[in-house]
Design an enzyme around this catalytic site. Structure first.
Site, PDB file in Angstrom:
ATOM      1  N   HIS A 179      10.938   3.894  -4.152  1.00 43.74           N
ATOM      2  CA  HIS A 179      10.116   5.088  -3.967  1.00 43.74           C
ATOM      3  C   HIS A 179      10.118   5.578  -2.521  1.00 43.74           C
ATOM      4  O   HIS A 179       9.231   6.328  -2.115  1.00 43.74           O
ATOM      5  CB  HIS A 179       8.683   4.814  -4.431  1.00 43.74           C
ATOM      6  N   GLY A 280       4.578  -8.755  -9.187  1.00 43.16           N
ATOM      7  CA  GLY A 280       3.483  -7.913  -8.723  1.00 43.16           C
ATOM      8  C   GLY A 280       3.564  -6.465  -9.132  1.00 43.16           C
ATOM      9  O   GLY A 280       3.145  -5.582  -8.370  1.00 43.16           O
ATOM     10  N   ILE A 307      -0.701 -10.582 -12.091  1.00 42.55           N
ATOM     11  CA  ILE A 307      -2.061 -10.824 -12.570  1.00 42.55           C
ATOM     12  C   ILE A 307      -2.518  -9.583 -13.340  1.00 42.55           C
ATOM     13  O   ILE A 307      -2.720  -8.526 -12.752  1.00 42.55           O
ATOM     14  CB  ILE A 307      -3.016 -11.118 -11.408  1.00 42.55           C
TER      15      ILE A 307
END
Length: 333
Positions: A179, A280, A307
């Protein structure tokens, strides 16, 4: 064993002595957690406020991830904002601690930036205040872990969705910033570019009335939230080459498209690799999700460490929910 530590930081600090074997002896000294076993390896870990709630690491998960890395020799790595939370940069979507959970504000849309001068002023005012802190962030254990894998020729390439430059700061050489980067500013009307640090000096000279305070919480793209009264009167320079008014970070904003050459490089990496490791990322943005789909389309294994649920959970070979600073030190050196 006695540890006396004092840090002036909004982040608590923990020190861990870790090995690859169990059992662990755990001691808590206020902000310090120390894990002891037979082999003594000292690890400093910053306990960021932006890491979401998570369960303790399971030895079975560490073994699974360790085996995945050992069994593959051409790993393509995709990282998202979750890998930088332990450096003190929040992600967007984590429960309770992500940007979207803490604020109703959303990132600037590309079309808004192009069409609306007020949006550009607001963006640059917030980015100006947030830049010193954002650019001073340091890589954490996960970034350095990947750099070590790269040194061992285990990684084909690192593709990161982040714009924080932390992989490069960690020493990684083969990094594709999917990005773009926050560290370069360019003009959309001509070929003018300027280093973001130098652009900070330009903004500072135009806006001596603006004070930069440490109390602001930085966002994943480097800016901060400011009240309207602190934005009023902020001045943004014209392009010194063409006198245009469209100076913008070299980022892929929300609502914009990836450059075709960058997409082709990603496709080449998928073809070259023997596996994909996602670290992540919630894979919510299609530019990252499509890498998972493309890898599975050619029947290559995909592992995820994140997570919270991801968009690709139904496609991956296995997924582990763990904090990087807790699971990665347990893997074989």
């Amino acid at each position: 064993m006695v540890l006396n530590l004092k840090f002036n930081s909004e982040y608590s600090t923990s020190i861990r002595i870790v090995t690859n074997t169990e059992p662990f002896n755990i001691m808590i000294f206020n902000t310090c957690k120390v894990i002891l076993n037979s082999s003594k390896s000292l690890i400093f870990r910053f306990n960021s406020n932006f890491v979401p709630k998570h369960m303790p690491v399971q030895s079975s998960d560490a073994n699974t991830l360790d085996r995945f890395i050992k069994e593959h020799k051409k790993i393509l790595v995709l990282t998202g904002a979750g890998i930088s939370t332990e450096s003190g940069i929040p992600d967007y979507r984590s429960a309770d601690v992500g940007l979207y959970a803490r604020s109703k504000n959303r990132p600037v849309i590309y079309q808004q930036f192009i069409k609306n001068p007020e949006v550009r002023i607001r963006y640059w005012a917030r980015n100006y205040v947030g830049w010193p802190r954002f650019s001073s962030m340091s890589p954490n254990y996960a970034h350095k872990f990947l750099k070590n894998l790269e040194d061992k020729n285990k990684i084909v390439h690192i593709i990161t969705q982040n714009v924080d430059n932390l992989h490069t700061k960690a020493g990684s050489k083969n990094v594709l910033e999917l990005h773009g980067t926050a560290y370069v500013v360019h003009c959309l009307k001509c070929d003018y570019t300027i280093d973001r640090h130098k652009f900070q000096d330009v903004l500072s000279s135009l806006n001596p009335q603006v004070s930069i305070k440490e109390l602001y919480s930085v966002r994943p793209d480097g800016d901060v939230e400011l009240p309207p009264e602190e934005i009023g009167g902020f001045k943004v320079p014209e392009c010194p080459k063409c006198q245009g008014n469209l100076l913008i970070p070299r980022l892929v904003f929300f609502g914009d498209n990836l450059p075709k050459k960058r997409v082709q490089r990603v496709n080449d990496f998928v073809e070259e690799c023997d596996s994909l490791l996602v670290m992540g990322s919630f894979l919510f943005v299609y530019s990252g999700y499509r890498i998972v789909l493309g890898t599975k389309f050619v029947n290559k294994p995909v592992a995820v460490v994140n997570i919270g649920p991801t968009r690709g959970d139904d496609w991956v070979d296995f997924k582990i929910e763990a904090r990087f600073g807790e699971i990665l030190p347990l893997l074989s050196p």
